[in-house]
Design an enzyme around this catalytic site. Structure first.
Site, PDB file in Angstrom:
ATOM      1  N   CYS A  86      -0.198 -48.965 -12.931  1.00 32.07           N
ATOM      2  CA  CYS A  86       0.621 -50.074 -13.439  1.00 32.07           C
ATOM      3  C   CYS A  86       2.080 -49.894 -13.014  1.00 32.07           C
ATOM      4  O   CYS A  86       2.402 -50.043 -11.850  1.00 32.07           O
ATOM      5  CB  CYS A  86       0.442 -50.186 -14.959  1.00 32.07           C
ATOM      6  SG  CYS A  86       1.032 -51.749 -15.637  1.00 32.07           S
ATOM      7  N   HIS A 195      -5.579 -49.724 -16.147  1.00 32.55           N
ATOM      8  CA  HIS A 195      -5.269 -48.427 -16.751  1.00 32.55           C
ATOM      9  C   HIS A 195      -6.505 -47.553 -16.980  1.00 32.55           C
ATOM     10  O   HIS A 195      -7.094 -47.594 -18.060  1.00 32.55           O
ATOM     11  CB  HIS A 195      -4.582 -48.654 -18.098  1.00 32.55           C
ATOM     12  CG  HIS A 195      -3.194 -49.185 -17.979  1.00 32.55           C
ATOM     13  ND1 HIS A 195      -2.076 -48.399 -18.107  1.00 32.55           N
ATOM     14  CD2 HIS A 195      -2.749 -50.439 -17.714  1.00 32.55           C
ATOM     15  CE1 HIS A 195      -0.982 -49.140 -17.942  1.00 32.55           C
ATOM     16  NE2 HIS A 195      -1.361 -50.383 -17.703  1.00 32.55           N
ATOM     17  N   GLU A 197      -6.568 -44.505 -17.707  1.00 36.72           N
ATOM     18  CA  GLU A 197      -6.334 -43.512 -18.776  1.00 36.72           C
ATOM     19  C   GLU A 197      -6.662 -44.048 -20.161  1.00 36.72           C
ATOM     20  O   GLU A 197      -6.709 -43.274 -21.126  1.00 36.72           O
ATOM     21  CB  GLU A 197      -4.875 -43.008 -18.715  1.00 36.72           C
ATOM     22  CG  GLU A 197      -3.827 -43.923 -19.345  1.00 36.72           C
ATOM     23  CD  GLU A 197      -3.419 -45.097 -18.449  1.00 36.72           C
ATOM     24  OE1 GLU A 197      -4.170 -45.420 -17.502  1.00 36.72           O
ATOM     25  OE2 GLU A 197      -2.372 -45.704 -18.721  1.00 36.72           O
TER      26      GLU A 197
END
Lengths: 232, 96
Positions: A86, A195, A197
């Site tokens: 991002c 994302h 994560e």
């Protein structure tokens, strides 16, 4: 143990989640600071999401000029795996480690949703644990995630197999060729808007057909880097 | 104090969602004489000392490498504010 550095910039939001993802993938997360010229000898680097420097000037532009980025650029040129998520992807384009740029979403709105992606390239440091053509779901949240590049650059990215992730379904931000993530020529530097994560631990990821919040597709992004480093 | 003005616009071929939103608002207000809006940026660089060719060249380099990202934006102009423009500005400040 493999050590993966996660850089914290003023305005980073997802550095904590990125460190957690590194730990769940089986490596030791190392905190790195934007103002230091020191990578602490890490084996791989993650530039996390957020709004570094308040997105002033352009997203990722000021972060790309921070002291630590001089070292990140040098490390990337040595072949150290670097992942930009991002805002981290925006930094990689601003630092010219990746081509193209990210602009405001074509519909003007911030998007936050679980996003289907197709993994297009598995010969990068961050995608070796996937199958080519595999569909994955990881969260996406951005207001300026539209990938743009001139026609020659897009043709080169496509021709050299450097489009790593592509959006499936409705394109969330008007990216050219529905590009969600790309790699450099060597494949050690990867940037993507969604994302990974946020999809690493059962109970906290996207919903799947099997169970609510059980999606952990993002974990393999981090495992890929560990496998690439162990194989090196 | 001399001032160098740098103007940056999103590339013409890129959609400008900010401009589109402003244009939409104008349309809703019935200001139909204005068919489109594009939103750019203006930077003012304050210069210590005279604006020599070297300073202006430096400002151009900064504009193209930092103030604008040439992948998505164009530098439209880099110029020194004229004496008349600076005087207008001083008058406005004194008037306030």
């Amino acid at each position: 143990m493999t050590r993966v550095g996660v850089v914290t910039f003023p305005g980073s939001l997802d550095d904590g989640d990125a460190r957690r993802a590194v730990r769940l993938a089986g490596a030791e997360p190392v905190r790195l600071w934007h103002g230091d010229h020191d990578l602490q000898g890490v084996d791989a680097i993650v530039l996390p999401g957020g709004f570094s420097y308040g997105d002033y000037l352009r997203c990722g532009a000021i972060a790309a000029l921070s002291p630590v980025m001089t070292e990140v650029v040098a490390a990337a040129e040595r072949g150290v795996p670097v992942l930009g998520i991002c805002n981290g992807f925006q930094m990689l384009t601003e630092a010219h480690l990746l081509p193209g740029g990210l602009v405001r979403n074509d519909h003007g709105a911030f998007v936050c949703r679980d996003q289907r992606l197709r993994v297009e390239q598995t010969s990068t440091a961050w995608t070796s644990a996937f199958e080519v053509g595999e569909e994955i779901v990881i969260p996406l949240k951005n207001g300026e995630g539209g990938f743009v590049a001139d026609a020659d650059t897009v043709a080169r990215l496509e021709g050299e197999g450097r489009v790593v992730f592509r959006y499936l379904g409705v394109d969330p931000n008007g990216s050219v060729e529905h590009i969600a993530g790309i790699a450099n020529e060597r494949g050690n530097v990867v940037g993507l808007m969604p994302h990974p994560e946020h999809a690493v631990e059962p109970g906290f990821g996207p919903d799947t057909a099997a169970a609510m919040r059980s999606g952990v597709d993002g974990l393999r992004v981090f495992r890929s880097a560990l496998e690439a480093l162990l194989a090196a | 104090m001399p001032v160098i003005v740098v103007e940056v616009m999103p590339k013409a071929e890129l959609l400008d969602p900010q401009g589109k939103a402003v244009a939409g608002a104008l349309h809703r207000l019935g200001r139909t004489a204005f068919s489109g809006v594009r939103v750019g940026k203006r930077f003012e660089l304050h210069v210590d000392g005279p604006v020599t060719d070297a300073v202006l060249a430096d400002a151009r380099e900064i504009a193209e490498s930092l103030l604008a990202n040439l992948v998505i934006e164009d530098v439209v102009s880099v110029r020194e504010l004229t004496t008349a423009e600076l005087e207008d500005r001083l008058d406005a400040e004194v008037g306030a």
